[in-house]
Structures are given as structure tokens and as C-alpha cells.
Motif scaffolding. Structure first.
Motif, PDB file in Angstrom:
ATOM      1  N   GLN A  51     -28.787  21.033  22.625  1.00  0.00           N
ATOM      2  CA  GLN A  51     -27.776  20.542  21.691  1.00  0.00           C
ATOM      3  C   GLN A  51     -28.255  20.682  20.245  1.00  0.00           C
ATOM      4  N   VAL A  54     -28.380  24.485  19.288  1.00  0.00           N
ATOM      5  CA  VAL A  54     -27.036  25.060  19.166  1.00  0.00           C
ATOM      6  C   VAL A  54     -26.383  24.597  17.865  1.00  0.00           C
ATOM      7  N   ASN A  55     -26.610  23.354  17.488  1.00  0.00           N
ATOM      8  CA  ASN A  55     -25.977  22.802  16.291  1.00  0.00           C
ATOM      9  C   ASN A  55     -26.611  23.286  14.988  1.00  0.00           C
ATOM     10  N   TYR A  89     -23.662  32.676  21.272  1.00  0.00           N
ATOM     11  CA  TYR A  89     -23.491  31.363  20.664  1.00  0.00           C
ATOM     12  C   TYR A  89     -23.362  31.474  19.147  1.00  0.00           C
ATOM     13  N   LYS A  92     -19.766  32.159  18.529  1.00  0.00           N
ATOM     14  CA  LYS A  92     -18.853  31.058  18.850  1.00  0.00           C
ATOM     15  C   LYS A  92     -18.865  29.953  17.801  1.00  0.00           C
ATOM     16  N   LEU A  94     -20.361  26.992  18.019  1.00  0.00           N
ATOM     17  CA  LEU A  94     -20.112  25.749  18.742  1.00  0.00           C
ATOM     18  C   LEU A  94     -20.873  24.585  18.104  1.00  0.00           C
ATOM     19  N   ILE A  96     -21.797  20.461  18.989  1.00  0.00           N
ATOM     20  CA  ILE A  96     -21.813  19.516  20.107  1.00  0.00           C
ATOM     21  C   ILE A  96     -22.085  18.106  19.591  1.00  0.00           C
ATOM     22  N   THR A 122     -17.118  17.985  21.702  1.00  0.00           N
ATOM     23  CA  THR A 122     -17.192  18.563  20.366  1.00  0.00           C
ATOM     24  C   THR A 122     -16.571  17.594  19.365  1.00  0.00           C
ATOM     25  N   TYR A 128     -16.276  19.723  27.525  1.00  0.00           N
ATOM     26  CA  TYR A 128     -16.671  20.877  28.326  1.00  0.00           C
ATOM     27  C   TYR A 128     -17.556  20.397  29.475  1.00  0.00           C
ATOM     28  N   GLU A 150     -13.945  24.460  29.632  1.00  0.00           N
ATOM     29  CA  GLU A 150     -13.230  23.331  29.061  1.00  0.00           C
ATOM     30  C   GLU A 150     -12.635  22.473  30.166  1.00  0.00           C
TER      31      GLU A 150
END
Length: 267
Positions: A51, A54-55, A89, A92, A94, A96, A122, A128, A150
């Protein structure tokens, strides 16, 4: 208050602070669950590492995956390789808010493998669900396969799955491999037991030829069934009979209303 009393109080405060600052462990309810350690620390959940990266640190994402990891889409699309997954990624974008595990099950025949179902949300309040196969590599644990889709809150587990599972066992134990795959697997079905991924009904039929053995018998016992939405269900379970390991299935509802297996894994 004399000097000795002040010293004793100070020592008690110091000991209390030290105890509170001890190592953190993440506990997930469930008798089949396994404690996981991340690639950078033995006190953090690797989902939390994922997390965070990704953020905010996408260039550092690839070490969280095995080199030949698979990312599977909810329609059966495949992206293979840690660097390609990282690039996906990046595209995308994304974000989270939180991530949690619903259940984690250590494979009974290979303790380096852990199956997980869980979810995250999100900032837009979209939820998800994920199915992950973790691989322990020394002191690290990495994502070897993931499918993220999703979800729709409070989706019930379809009652039809019990009959479909019974049909799978019936055809398997009758050694009707071709009928089994054609009836219970999607046209683009994926079977993951080793690399490379087995793709498509014909390839799965070829892979399943060992079921032709008249002595081969198999039972499926679901341990966790997660209804992602009205057309997708994650299942993790345990086999009995000729193979006594674990399995993971992704069930997908077709346009004809029939549930079939999109992904089958029994590492």
C-alpha cells in the motif's frame, strides 16, 4: 520524596516505555492464517508495504513481487514479470486508503506458499477484492500471483456454486477430463501450477490427463469463499483423496448465467 524513591519511579517509567515500544505483529483472525513478514521488515504486514509503495514510491514496487510474478485481470488478461507489473501500476495511478486480509491459508504441502483473499478501498470509496498467492523466499515474502477486481458490498455467495463444485468432482472422479474442462472452465481458463501459465481449455485438458488414472479420486473442501461481485467469486480450499494439498479457484459467471472457472491453482 527522597533520592532513592525518585530513582525507583524513574526506572519504572523507563521499563514501561520500553515495553510499549516493542515489536509489532499483525494478527489476522482464523485458524488457517499465517503470520507474514515483509521484504523490508520482520514486523510489518507486506500488504502495508505494498500500500505504501503503490501510493508514494512506485519505482520501488517490483521487489515486492517474484521475478516472474503474474497479475491476472478479472477477464483473464495476464501481465507477467515484476517490472511489467510495476509499469502497469504507474499507468493506473491507484491510491489506496486501507487494505486488509479476510483469510490467509498456508499450503499444507508447501509451507513457502500462502493463499490470501482480502480487500482494500480508494479515496473514492471504491472497494476492491484481491486473491494473492504469496511465495516465501528466505526471510522475504513476495506476491507470486494476484487478481484484483472491483467489488460490490454484501454480495451473497451464489447458491449455484455448490452444485458446480459437485459437478467438478463428479466428472473428475469419473475420469472425464474433456467433459470436465469444457463444461466447468471458461474458454480462456488459466491453470497455475508451474510456470509458464497454462492458458485455454485445450491446454488445461492436456495438463489434466493425470485424471485419466482409474485410481485417481479428488474431493474439494472450500475453506474461504469470497463473493467479489455478482459475476466473480474467489475460493480457497483443501483437496482430499489422491491430492491432499490446497487449491484456489476464481469462478466467473458467463453471459449465459453459468458459473465457470476462470483461474485454477494448486501449487
Amino acid at each position: 520524596m527522597n533520592t532513592k524513591e525518585l530513582f525507583a519511579i524513574g526506572l519504572l517509567l523507563l521499563l514501561s516505555f520500553s515495553c510499549k515500544e516493542g515489536s509489532k505483529t499483525t494478527e489476522i483472525p482464523g485458524e488457517n492464517n499465517a503470520e507474514l513478514v515483509g521484504p523490508e521488515s520482520d514486523t510489518t504486514d507486506p500488504n502495508e508495504d505494498w500500500q505504501l509503495i503503490v501510493n508514494a514510491q512506485l519505482d520501488s514496487l517490483y521487489p515486492l513481487y517474484t521475478k516472474d510474478a503474474y497479475k491476472v485481470g478479472d477477464k483473464g488478461e495476464i501481465v507477467m514479470g515484476d517490472l511489467r507489473i510495476m509499469d502497469l501500476y504507474k499507468q493506473k495511478g491507484l491510491v489506496i486508503n486501507n487494505i486488509s486480509s479476510t483469510d490467509r491459508i498456508t499450503a499444507v504441502l508447501d509451507s513457502t506458499i500462502i493463499y490470501e483473499v482480502g480487500k482494500f478501498s480508494t479515496p473514492e470509496r471504491v472497494t476492491y477484492h484481491h486473491l494473492i498467492i504469496w511465495r516465501k523466499q528466505g526471510e522475504q515474502i513476495k506476491r507470486e500471483l494476484e487478481l484484483i477486481a472491483e467489488g460490490i458490498p454484501d454480495t451473497p455467495v451464489p447458491v449455484e456454486l455448490e452444485e458446480r463444485r459437485k459437478k467438478w468432482m463428479s466428472l473428475c472422479n469419473a475420469h472425464k477430463v474433456t467433459d470436465l474442462v469444457n463444461e466447468l472452465y471458461t474458454e480462456n481458463a488459466l491453470y497455475y501450477n508451474h510456470k509458464p501459465m497454462v492458458v485455454g481449455r485445450e491446454a488445461v485438458i492436456k495438463e489434466y490427463q493425470y485424471m485419466d488414472d482409474p485410481n485417481y479420486q479428488l474431493g474439494l473442501e472450500p475453506l474461504t469463499v469470497d463473493a467479489v461481485n455478482d459475476s466473480l467469486v474467489f475460493e480457497i480450499g483443501r483437496c482430499s483423496g489422491s491430492y491432499r494439498g490446497n487449491y484456489a479457484l476464481v469462478w466467473k459467471k458467463g453471459d449465459d448465467g453459468i458459473w465457470r472457472i476462470l483461474l485454477d491453482s494448486n501449487i
